[in-house]
Design a protein around this motif. Sequence first.
Motif, PDB file in Angstrom:
ATOM      1  N   ALA A 270    -119.426 -16.271 -20.071  1.00 31.21           N
ATOM      2  CA  ALA A 270    -119.313 -15.562 -19.155  1.00 31.21           C
ATOM      3  C   ALA A 270    -118.704 -14.679 -20.320  1.00 31.21           C
ATOM      4  O   ALA A 270    -117.664 -14.488 -20.545  1.00 31.21           O
ATOM      5  N   PRO A 271    -119.745 -13.459 -20.404  1.00 30.26           N
ATOM      6  CA  PRO A 271    -118.891 -12.301 -21.794  1.00 30.26           C
ATOM      7  C   PRO A 271    -118.125 -11.890 -20.886  1.00 30.26           C
ATOM      8  O   PRO A 271    -116.771 -11.228 -21.467  1.00 30.26           O
ATOM      9  N   ARG A 272    -117.400 -11.303 -19.560  1.00 31.54           N
ATOM     10  CA  ARG A 272    -116.413 -10.902 -19.249  1.00 31.54           C
ATOM     11  C   ARG A 272    -115.344 -11.869 -18.335  1.00 31.54           C
ATOM     12  O   ARG A 272    -114.064 -11.799 -18.032  1.00 31.54           O
ATOM     13  N   GLY A 273    -115.220 -13.170 -19.320  1.00 31.66           N
ATOM     14  CA  GLY A 273    -114.401 -14.822 -19.016  1.00 31.66           C
ATOM     15  C   GLY A 273    -113.943 -14.512 -17.340  1.00 31.66           C
ATOM     16  O   GLY A 273    -114.714 -14.467 -16.749  1.00 31.66           O
ATOM     17  N   LEU A 274    -113.355 -15.798 -17.006  1.00 26.66           N
ATOM     18  CA  LEU A 274    -112.556 -16.449 -16.416  1.00 26.66           C
ATOM     19  C   LEU A 274    -112.232 -15.453 -15.256  1.00 26.66           C
ATOM     20  O   LEU A 274    -112.937 -15.880 -14.299  1.00 26.66           O
ATOM     21  N   ALA A 275    -111.838 -14.029 -15.449  1.00 27.09           N
ATOM     22  CA  ALA A 275    -111.828 -13.123 -14.538  1.00 27.09           C
ATOM     23  C   ALA A 275    -112.840 -12.539 -13.783  1.00 27.09           C
ATOM     24  O   ALA A 275    -112.630 -12.174 -12.711  1.00 27.09           O
ATOM     25  N   GLY A 276    -113.970 -12.597 -14.535  1.00 25.51           N
ATOM     26  CA  GLY A 276    -115.172 -12.370 -14.242  1.00 25.51           C
ATOM     27  C   GLY A 276    -116.522 -12.795 -13.365  1.00 25.51           C
ATOM     28  O   GLY A 276    -116.741 -12.932 -12.682  1.00 25.51           O
ATOM     29  N   GLN A 277    -116.364 -14.364 -13.696  1.00 21.84           N
ATOM     30  CA  GLN A 277    -116.408 -15.072 -13.137  1.00 21.84           C
ATOM     31  C   GLN A 277    -116.193 -15.210 -12.021  1.00 21.84           C
ATOM     32  O   GLN A 277    -116.973 -15.305 -10.914  1.00 21.84           O
ATOM     33  N   LEU A 278    -115.014 -15.862 -11.623  1.00 23.71           N
ATOM     34  CA  LEU A 278    -113.837 -15.306 -10.790  1.00 23.71           C
ATOM     35  C   LEU A 278    -114.800 -14.104 -10.026  1.00 23.71           C
ATOM     36  O   LEU A 278    -115.029 -14.219  -8.258  1.00 23.71           O
ATOM     37  N   SER A 279    -113.881 -12.909 -10.284  1.00 20.77           N
ATOM     38  CA  SER A 279    -114.917 -11.611  -9.341  1.00 20.77           C
ATOM     39  C   SER A 279    -116.534 -11.640  -9.106  1.00 20.77           C
ATOM     40  O   SER A 279    -116.216 -11.467  -7.281  1.00 20.77           O
ATOM     41  N   ASP A 280    -116.794 -12.031  -9.765  1.00 26.32           N
ATOM     42  CA  ASP A 280    -118.921 -12.246  -9.248  1.00 26.32           C
ATOM     43  C   ASP A 280    -118.661 -13.137  -7.817  1.00 26.32           C
ATOM     44  O   ASP A 280    -119.365 -13.132  -6.856  1.00 26.32           O
ATOM     45  N   GLY A 281    -118.591 -14.292  -7.923  1.00 21.53           N
ATOM     46  CA  GLY A 281    -117.943 -15.408  -7.079  1.00 21.53           C
ATOM     47  C   GLY A 281    -117.194 -14.824  -6.166  1.00 21.53           C
ATOM     48  O   GLY A 281    -118.149 -15.513  -4.800  1.00 21.53           O
ATOM     49  N   LEU A 282    -116.399 -14.152  -6.146  1.00 25.03           N
ATOM     50  CA  LEU A 282    -115.809 -13.545  -4.996  1.00 25.03           C
ATOM     51  C   LEU A 282    -116.868 -12.546  -3.974  1.00 25.03           C
ATOM     52  O   LEU A 282    -117.043 -12.467  -3.294  1.00 25.03           O
ATOM     53  N   LYS A 283    -117.307 -11.686  -4.888  1.00 21.03           N
ATOM     54  CA  LYS A 283    -119.024 -10.381  -4.316  1.00 21.03           C
ATOM     55  C   LYS A 283    -119.401 -11.191  -4.044  1.00 21.03           C
ATOM     56  O   LYS A 283    -120.203 -10.913  -2.635  1.00 21.03           O
ATOM     57  N   ARG A 284    -120.176 -12.915  -3.921  1.00 20.97           N
ATOM     58  CA  ARG A 284    -120.637 -13.350  -3.589  1.00 20.97           C
ATOM     59  C   ARG A 284    -120.530 -13.670  -2.819  1.00 20.97           C
ATOM     60  O   ARG A 284    -121.537 -13.679  -1.078  1.00 20.97           O
ATOM     61  N   LEU A 285    -120.019 -14.475  -2.226  1.00 21.29           N
ATOM     62  CA  LEU A 285    -119.093 -14.430  -0.836  1.00 21.29           C
ATOM     63  C   LEU A 285    -119.021 -14.171  -0.341  1.00 21.29           C
ATOM     64  O   LEU A 285    -118.943 -13.978   0.896  1.00 21.29           O
ATOM     65  N   ARG A 286    -118.259 -12.645  -0.287  1.00 17.61           N
ATOM     66  CA  ARG A 286    -118.222 -11.268   0.500  1.00 17.61           C
ATOM     67  C   ARG A 286    -120.297 -10.916   1.535  1.00 17.61           C
ATOM     68  O   ARG A 286    -120.479 -10.672   2.153  1.00 17.61           O
ATOM     69  N   LYS A 287    -121.333 -11.006   0.204  1.00 18.75           N
ATOM     70  CA  LYS A 287    -122.281 -10.814   0.385  1.00 18.75           C
ATOM     71  C   LYS A 287    -123.087 -11.853   1.624  1.00 18.75           C
ATOM     72  O   LYS A 287    -123.888 -11.779   2.903  1.00 18.75           O
ATOM     73  N   THR A 288    -122.333 -13.494   1.695  1.00 17.22           N
ATOM     74  CA  THR A 288    -122.651 -14.138   2.438  1.00 17.22           C
ATOM     75  C   THR A 288    -122.516 -14.321   3.478  1.00 17.22           C
ATOM     76  O   THR A 288    -123.252 -14.877   3.862  1.00 17.22           O
ATOM     77  N   GLU A 289    -121.278 -13.855   3.738  1.00 11.70           N
ATOM     78  CA  GLU A 289    -120.429 -13.758   5.076  1.00 11.70           C
ATOM     79  C   GLU A 289    -121.088 -12.812   6.217  1.00 11.70           C
ATOM     80  O   GLU A 289    -121.612 -12.060   6.037  1.00 11.70           O
ATOM     81  N   PRO A 290    -121.256 -13.788   7.501  1.00 14.06           N
ATOM     82  CA  PRO A 290    -122.310 -13.105   8.398  1.00 14.06           C
ATOM     83  C   PRO A 290    -121.366 -12.436   8.950  1.00 14.06           C
ATOM     84  O   PRO A 290    -120.307 -12.173   8.991  1.00 14.06           O
ATOM     85  N   SER A 291    -122.541 -11.564   9.336  1.00 14.34           N
ATOM     86  CA  SER A 291    -122.183  -9.964   9.989  1.00 14.34           C
ATOM     87  C   SER A 291    -121.455 -10.424  11.321  1.00 14.34           C
ATOM     88  O   SER A 291    -121.445 -11.472  12.240  1.00 14.34           O
ATOM     89  N   ALA A 292    -120.320  -9.727  12.157  1.00 15.22           N
ATOM     90  CA  ALA A 292    -120.035  -9.453  13.472  1.00 15.22           C
ATOM     91  C   ALA A 292    -120.611  -9.419  14.229  1.00 15.22           C
ATOM     92  O   ALA A 292    -121.972  -8.469  14.133  1.00 15.22           O
TER      93      ALA A 292
END
Length: 292
Positions: A270-292
């Motif tokens: 994690a060269p961008r640290g825990l904050a980078g991992q957290l940010s990437d994880g949130l982005k993946r969650l947004r992408k996998t959220e079903p559209s309305a």
Amino acid sequence: MTAVAIYTLTSASIAVLYRRLGLVSLAQVSLMGCGGWVALRFGHGFKLPFELNLLAGGLFAGLIGMILAYPALRMRGLYLALITLMAAGGFGILINVIQFPNGGGGFAGFEVKAIGYLPRPAIAQSDAAFFSYCLIVVAVGFLLIDIHERSRAGRGWALIRKSEAAAMAAGVNVTLYKVWGFALSGFLAGIAGALLAGNLQLLDARSFPPAESVMIFALTVVGGAWHWYGAVIAALLYRLLPAFLNNLGVDGNAAYIIFGFALIHALSTAPRGLAGQLSDGLKRLRKTEPSA
């Protein structure tokens, strides 16, 4: 939690140098000590309002930061880290000789039998109020960093980090912007040191060993220097985790073992640290959220 807020600003001062200029400073805790020393001296010697003591501590540490910038004009990486670590060691020796002001007379303001406490701000006398006060100051510090990063200075820093030769070819004054970066970093660390003096209302020379500068830098890398909340994570690990372990009946020094594993994890995966991992994880969650 007040200490967490204060060391968040210290971590942010490290991150702005590392993120924008690719430079390593292992003297930030010592710069905190410089800011705390001046805040105590002004508070005891001149009876100034806390805000002026705070500003004086930040400006003095910023000046020391500018002096530390000169080795950065010739070197970087391991050599610069060693130079700043040696400066931190020199501060440790010096402060053990002159001590922190405690209301005594003379230039140092120190007397063995004197015990003087630095008055807190008039609007933040209680612990809870001073915690809120620290949060406001830290928020202003982050705003100051953001303003710089969006300005000509930020663009100059970005070019210098990418290539000093390219920056000079583009007309960027490399000397000016490196000194500027160290001055800003030192100013923020000095403000943090003055806040620490206000929180404890006195300081001890043993509280600023060079090893602590190494530790807070390592945790800034672990937390993530590329995100503002990486500094918050670093401060939580640095101040809250040992206290939490103590409350569980575990020696707080065990946190250093955790820090070691966390640093290995950050450097390897994690060269961008825990904050980078957290940010990437949130982005993946947004992408996998079903559209309305």
